[in-house]
Write a protein that holds these residues in place. Structure first.
Motif, PDB file in Angstrom:
ATOM      1  N   UNK A 155       0.731  -1.223  -0.149  1.00 61.80           N
ATOM      2  CA  UNK A 155      -0.142   0.032   0.123  1.00 61.80           C
ATOM      3  C   UNK A 155       1.061   1.216   0.025  1.00 61.80           C
ATOM      4  N   UNK A 156       0.743   2.109  -1.060  1.00 66.33           N
ATOM      5  CA  UNK A 156       1.510   3.387  -1.027  1.00 66.33           C
ATOM      6  C   UNK A 156       1.053   4.369  -0.234  1.00 66.33           C
ATOM      7  N   UNK A 157       0.131   4.194   0.716  1.00 64.66           N
ATOM      8  CA  UNK A 157      -0.630   4.948   1.557  1.00 64.66           C
ATOM      9  C   UNK A 157      -0.420   4.793   3.052  1.00 64.66           C
ATOM     10  N   UNK A 158       0.251   3.363   3.333  1.00 67.89           N
ATOM     11  CA  UNK A 158       0.208   3.026   4.743  1.00 67.89           C
ATOM     12  C   UNK A 158      -1.040   2.812   5.657  1.00 67.89           C
TER      13      UNK A 158
END
Lengths: 289, 310
Positions: A155-158
């Motif tokens: 996930x690039x958004x954490x």
């Protein structure tokens, strides 16, 4: 036929207009209550009014608080208060998320899973626990997830995380149970200022464009839409935002990319390296005297 | 704002650190050891080096036995490990890898069982080439696993990491075979060990050059220490094997052990560097911001409204 559903529903999502967020955290509370999420850190961070810290297994809504002493009008260097006095910004646009009098700007934003069009978490999930619903949202099936943790790193958004003592990954479901019952998600229903707007994504995008145009007409030149169209690295989000500063100021990545976009080159390198290993072994074993 | 000009939210991470435990770098080692050992064993058998082939099959068997145990132990819900085989997903290197490991484990187990007992000659004749072939992707797919993530130092190493792992796998397989095989039978293993170590170190240098500034986690902190240590140990192990292991059994055992430890440490260093790059927002935001400034990506936000009527 979208995502294999014979009878898909229109894609739904959130438009979070941070310019009218008042930081009440009703969304956080409503989310916890409705989804029966375990309690989380009860300490004090010292980060303004944010003691929730981040999104995770036990925090599916997170209100960020940013205190800034910056000129609002990039051209004139005026504070927002001065800009508001000049242009009547507050009256005409409803932007009143700032402390008055001292030039301090207070940004608040309720963060949530973005329900990406190109969702890396869903693509890397080896068990199929993560799936695309008939509403175009991304949901973890808790009876399938084996806690491998791949989605957490993808996930690039954490957003996703493994829950302590449980071992599985949990995240926002966009209130899948409520959607099936034709109800809006708990956070959107609880939001008193309509900062969190729920609806069909197409309609929300139009609304967001109008809001952006309005704010810019009123002199709020820093306003921007985040993840509100297909031209970003994730093909747009089901949950997108109107921000008043750069995304990273809110803890959001400025150019998130679904790693699947590079998967072709990743597999090519893997295959080439495997072939090189094979050739190397043959050369080493047979190459001696 | 941090000292390098990257803006952030109270310096907090943008992405999550991996939740993977030390079992994973251990598996990166055992999987690579198993994969390359199967190849070495098969080729040594073809060459007629039965002493070496048998020992390499045992190393491969040990590797494929330890690997699933390590992976299952890392799961949040270990008893659901079979869910890994619910589907086959090419978009998920972990899914692809689960199938590779399963198939390679099966073939390698048969080949190893026969190498030890001689009880399954016909099954082993089919299993040996299959195990050798499956061992190649088993050694390198883990690079796809790590690079197909949002973890900056892994993702940006996507063109090279597979070659680091290929070299490291060969080095570890050669090292273990050198350590357990009498020197006069271990010639091919020594060449695999030294050649693998050289390939790993060269690929590592290429990777660090490619990463540039983003390679900082491989130079600083715990991962940096581990990385330097790993390279030194690998070099030392390869040197001992290259110089002395042909004549001295003691040197072969020592050199093999040292080199194997070096390749394990290197996996660990790369694993830890991923954590360090996830924890500091400058590694996440910095490269993304640069892409936007250089005009190679628009980024996630847009300031100009798009109105249907306007």
């Amino acid at each position: 036929m979208r995502h294999g559903y014979d009878d898909p529903k229109p894609r739904v999502g959130f438009f979070t207009d941070t310019s009218v967020c008042i930081g009440c955290k009703a969304c956080e509370v409503a989310c916890k209550e409705w989804n029966q999420i375990p309690d989380s850190n009860q300490g004090f961070t010292g980060h303004s009014y944010d003691n929730t810290v981040d999104l995770g297994a036990d925090t599916w809504r997170h209100v960020a608080f940013i205190e800034q002493r910056v000129p609002v009008d990039a051209d004139g260097g005026a504070s927002l208060v001065e800009a508001a006095e000049r242009g009547g910004l507050v009256e005409s646009s409803g932007v009143a998320t700032y402390q008055e009098g001292d030039g301090l700007r207070w940004l608040m934003s309720s963060d949530v899973c973005k329900h990406c069009t190109e969702a890396a978490c869903l693509e890397v999930c080896p068990t199929g626990a993560l799936f695309r619903t008939e509403f175009g949202t991304v949901v973890v099936q808790e009876d399938v997830c084996n806690g491998c943790g791949y989605c957490v790193s993808a996930c690039p958004f954490g957003v996703l995380d493994r829950r302590e003592g449980d071992g599985r990954v949990w995240k926002c479901t966009l209130c899948y149970d409520r959607l099936k019952d034709d109800r809006e998600p708990a956070c959107a229903q609880a939001c008193p200022t309509n900062s969190i707007q729920f609806g069909e994504v197409d309609e929300l995008r139009e609304r967001a464009e109008q809001r952006l145009a309005k704010l810019r007409d009123d002199g709020q030149s820093e306003a921007r839409l985040y993840l509100a169209d297909e031209e970003d690295g994730i093909g747009g989000a089901g949950a997108f935002f109107l921000l008043l500063d750069e995304p990273e100021v809110y803890g959001l990545p400025p150019d998130p990319v679904d790693s699947r976009r590079h998967l072709g080159s990743i597999w090519a390198a893997t295959g080439a390296a495997a072939a090189a290993l094979g050739a190397g072994l043959v050369a080493a074993v047979f190459g001696g005297r | 704002m941090s000292e390098d000009g990257t803006r952030s939210y109270y310096g907090q991470p943008v992405i999550k650190e991996p939740v993977w435990s030390p079992e994973i770098p251990a598996y990166l080692f055992t999987g690579g050891l198993a994969g390359a050992s199967a190849g070495l064993a098969y080729l040594a058998g073809l060459r007629g080096d039965e002493e070496l082939a048998r020992r390499a099959w045992i190393a491969a068997g040990a590797g494929v036995s330890a690997s699933p145990l390590l992976l299952i132990s890392d799961l949040g819900v270990p008893r659901r490990f079979l869910n890994m085989l619910r589907m086959f997903k090419v978009t998920s290197p972990m899914s692809v890898g689960s199938w590779i490991l399963s198939a390679s484990g099966l073939a390698t187990s048969v080949a190893t069982a026969n190498a030890v007992t001689g009880a399954l000659p016909r099954a082993a004749a089919a299993a040996r080439p299959a195990a050798a072939l499956l061992g190649l992707p088993l050694s390198t797919y883990t690079a796809a696993l790590l690079t197909n993530t949002a973890i900056p130092v892994w993702h940006e190493a996507r063109g090279v990491l597979a070659f680091v792992f290929a070299g490291g796998s060969a080095a570890s397989a050669g090292a273990v075979a050198v350590a357990v095989t009498p020197p006069r039978h271990a010639g091919p293993a020594r060449r695999v060990a030294v050649g693998g170590a050289a390939a790993e170190l060269i690929a590592l240098a290429a990777m660090e050059r490619r990463l540039g500034e983003l390679g900082e986690p491989l130079r600083s902190g715990r991962a940096g220490t581990l990385n330097r240590l790993a390279k030194g140990i690998t070099l030392a192990g390869a040197a001992v094997i290259g110089a002395r292991a042909g004549r001295s059994r003691a040197a072969a055992v020592a050199g093999g052990a040292i080199l194997a430890a070096g390749t394990l440490a290197e996996r660990w260093a790369i694993f830890r560097a991923g954590f360090q790059s996830a924890a500091d927002p400058k590694y996440v935001v910095g490269p993304q911001r640069r892409r936007i400034e250089e005009g190679t990506a628009r980024g996630g936000s847009r300031q100009a409204p798009r109105l249907a009527s306007a």
